[in-house]
Write an enzyme that holds these catalytic residues in place. Sequence first.
Site, mmCIF file in Angstrom:
data_model
loop_
_atom_site.group_PDB
_atom_site.id
_atom_site.type_symbol
_atom_site.label_atom_id
_atom_site.label_comp_id
_atom_site.label_asym_id
_atom_site.label_seq_id
_atom_site.Cartn_x
_atom_site.Cartn_y
_atom_site.Cartn_z
ATOM 1 N N SER A 63 -5.772 0.859 1.483
ATOM 2 C CA SER A 63 -6.465 1.828 0.637
ATOM 3 C C SER A 63 -5.546 2.979 0.251
ATOM 4 O O SER A 63 -5.964 3.886 -0.470
ATOM 5 C CB SER A 63 -7.689 2.406 1.361
ATOM 6 N N HIS A 112 -10.173 -4.280 -0.900
ATOM 7 C CA HIS A 112 -10.324 -3.344 0.211
ATOM 8 C C HIS A 112 -11.724 -3.388 0.789
ATOM 9 O O HIS A 112 -12.677 -2.843 0.228
ATOM 10 C CB HIS A 112 -9.984 -1.922 -0.251
ATOM 11 N N GLU A 132 -13.690 -2.464 -2.571
ATOM 12 C CA GLU A 132 -12.972 -1.912 -3.714
ATOM 13 C C GLU A 132 -11.939 -2.939 -4.189
ATOM 14 O O GLU A 132 -11.080 -3.359 -3.420
ATOM 15 C CB GLU A 132 -12.283 -0.602 -3.333
ATOM 16 N N ASN A 144 -11.848 6.920 -0.182
ATOM 17 C CA ASN A 144 -11.008 7.791 0.638
ATOM 18 C C ASN A 144 -10.507 9.009 -0.122
ATOM 19 O O ASN A 144 -10.317 10.083 0.461
ATOM 20 C CB ASN A 144 -9.824 6.997 1.204
#
Length: 285
Positions: free
Chosen positions: A119, A140, A152, A190
């Site tokens: 990530s 991800h 993701e 994130n």
Amino acid sequence: MAIARIGIIGSGIMGSGIAEVAATSGIEVVLRSRKRASADAMVASLEKSLNRQVEKGRREADDAAAALARVTATDALADLADCDLVLESVVEDLAVKKALFGELDSLCRPDAILATNTSTLPVVEMAMTTSRPDRVCGVHFFNPAPAMSLVEIVRPLTASDDTIAEARAFAEACGKDAVEVKDRAGLIVNALLFPYLNNAVRMLESGTASRDDIDTAMKGGCNFPMGPLALLDLVGLDTSLAILDALYDEFRDPNYAAMPLLRRMVTAGHLGRKSGRGFYEYAAR
């Protein structure tokens, strides 16, 4: 191309979690670790998880047995040669990942997708170590993969539309909600989450509020299931620091500059739940 057989590289909890998600969705899985014992341990962990689901009435015994039968353990990269997609979840070190992608490129079918679970690291750099940059992307998953609904799908500049569509279809076949994001550090989740977590440490360090009051406020005021400091302990303070450093290196945004307290706690070995002490203390397992 429909993804019917995947390879997973990495012997951590993420690798076994993704294997469970895929196998229970009818997809064949080859689990590869550098040591056969580690690969076998991943299969044993998967079997334990499936048996627990059967005991709780969440899964039929026949379904669990069929899922386990779809999983093969190996310590040989060559056993991934016939996979439709190979997903790595090894250490977050770009040099290690680039070397791995170079090896996979020489072993795997030319039409296979090579994917990373990172990530934070640039997917394009992994893609350019191969002769098939159009067939490289990010996929991800979040931890724990069986419980978390989001995946993701990361599109580097080099990836083809077909590659992204096939990766997305794989995630959806696993019952996940797939979102597409450009190849930038932190992706969506994130990049938004870690400034919040970092600012919670800033608030604690400045004495604005106590640890317990910060966590209680965010649970009660925002209806979050967990406060930010408890969440940092769950993620791991070392992992959190590495993510913040990667975000800061890419964007130079002060919100991504890790707080000194976080850095010192990592230096002291106070890494959160996995070390028994972080912002909170945890009983030994």
